[in-house]
Design an enzyme around this catalytic site. Structure first.
Site, mmCIF file in Angstrom:
data_model
loop_
_atom_site.group_PDB
_atom_site.id
_atom_site.type_symbol
_atom_site.label_atom_id
_atom_site.label_comp_id
_atom_site.label_asym_id
_atom_site.label_seq_id
_atom_site.Cartn_x
_atom_site.Cartn_y
_atom_site.Cartn_z
ATOM 1 N N LYS A 45 1.030 4.005 6.933
ATOM 2 C CA LYS A 45 0.405 4.899 5.951
ATOM 3 C C LYS A 45 0.982 6.301 6.148
ATOM 4 O O LYS A 45 1.779 6.551 7.042
ATOM 5 C CB LYS A 45 -1.120 4.965 6.140
ATOM 6 C CG LYS A 45 -1.851 3.633 6.192
ATOM 7 C CD LYS A 45 -1.964 2.950 4.853
ATOM 8 C CE LYS A 45 -2.768 1.652 4.973
ATOM 9 N NZ LYS A 45 -2.676 0.833 3.746
ATOM 10 N N SER A 48 0.802 -1.223 0.000
ATOM 11 C CA SER A 48 0.000 0.000 0.000
ATOM 12 C C SER A 48 0.836 1.276 0.000
ATOM 13 O O SER A 48 0.310 2.349 -0.262
ATOM 14 C CB SER A 48 -0.943 0.024 1.202
ATOM 15 O OG SER A 48 -0.216 0.134 2.409
#
Length: 258
Positions: free
Chosen positions: A139, A61
């Site tokens: 993230k 991701s």
């Protein structure tokens, strides 16, 4: 009597054999080893708990900033913990955090089913030799508490409090074609999501690999509107330590214009 011997006796200087004192024995390494191990474990515990810890990237991701793709060697990153003891994360920071409940529905424990092994693994986790049994994710912070985030403007950029972000680290994103594939067309771009006001004490998180990241956008229906509580933050990712070919600093640019 030899003059030199006389001098030794007069001034009390006798060798060890004359005083009948046994020679000192060096301390056994094996007797010292448990103490050395205990000190090492204590230092590791203090380091991992209060200063920094190494984490393995579990997914793709954050490509290409961090490698975690299927079939490749995942990056191991140093996550420092000191900075956030004196302040909260800022927009642009790459952080490791514990996924809230809605982010962790598919998480499977990495502990053994054997009670003894599981106990040893839990102890090892305390000292940093075994990964923690929790859904730790990595993230980038896009917006912080009190800010409103949405996508997109007419150029396909994310807006925070109405201002577009400069995101040079995003390489893979959903198509956005002004005039034919936007947030106003019948078929909307995959980039689009409605405005969300980030609750105080929370963060809006997104992966750099936008078209392959189940981030805040996909959890807007949970109790935090997709955001992550600051108290879930484990630390800031600052350096890639493995593999050797990718060693280097992790960029956390200021992405919000003043």
């Amino acid at each position: 009597m030899n003059p030199s011997e006389s001098g030794k006796r007069r001034f009390g200087r006798r060798d060890r054999s004359e005083r009948n004192e046994p020679a000192g024995k060096p301390r056994s390494f094996w007797r010292e080893l448990p103490v050395l191990l205990l000190v090492a474990l204590l230092l590791s515990f203090l380091l991992q708990t209060f200063i920094a810890r190494v984490y393995l990237i579990p997914s793709e991701s954050m490509e290409p900033t961090l490698h975690g793709c299927a079939g490749c060697t995942g990056d191991r990153i140093v996550v420092e913990k000191i900075g956030y003891r004196f302040g909260d994360p800022s927009a642009g920071d790459v952080i490791v955090f514990l996924g809230p409940d809605s982010w962790s529905e598919n998480y499977k424990s990495i502990r053994s089913d054997n009670a003894v092994l599981r106990g040893l693994q839990n102890i090892g986790s305390v000292f940093g030799v075994v990964p923690p049994d929790e859904n730790d994710l990595v993230k980038r912070v896009i917006a912080t508490g009190g800010q409103t985030v949405e996508c997109c403007d007419d150029q396909g950029r994310i807006l925070v409090d109405g201002k577009p972000l400069d995101e040079p680290y995003v390489v893979n994103d959903f198509p956005f074609v002004p005039g034919s594939l936007t947030c106003q067309t019948d078929v909307k771009s995959g980039r689009c999501f409605p405005a969300v006001k980030v609750p105080d004490g929370n963060l809006w998180m997104m992966g750099d690999n936008r078209n392959n990241s189940a981030d805040s956008r996909f959890h807007r229906g949970d109790e935090y509107q997709g955001t992550v509580p600051v108290e879930n933050v484990r630390g800031k990712a600052v350096f890639i330590v493995l593999p050797p070919g990718r060693m280097g600093k992790i960029s956390s640019p200021d992405i919000q214009s003043n």
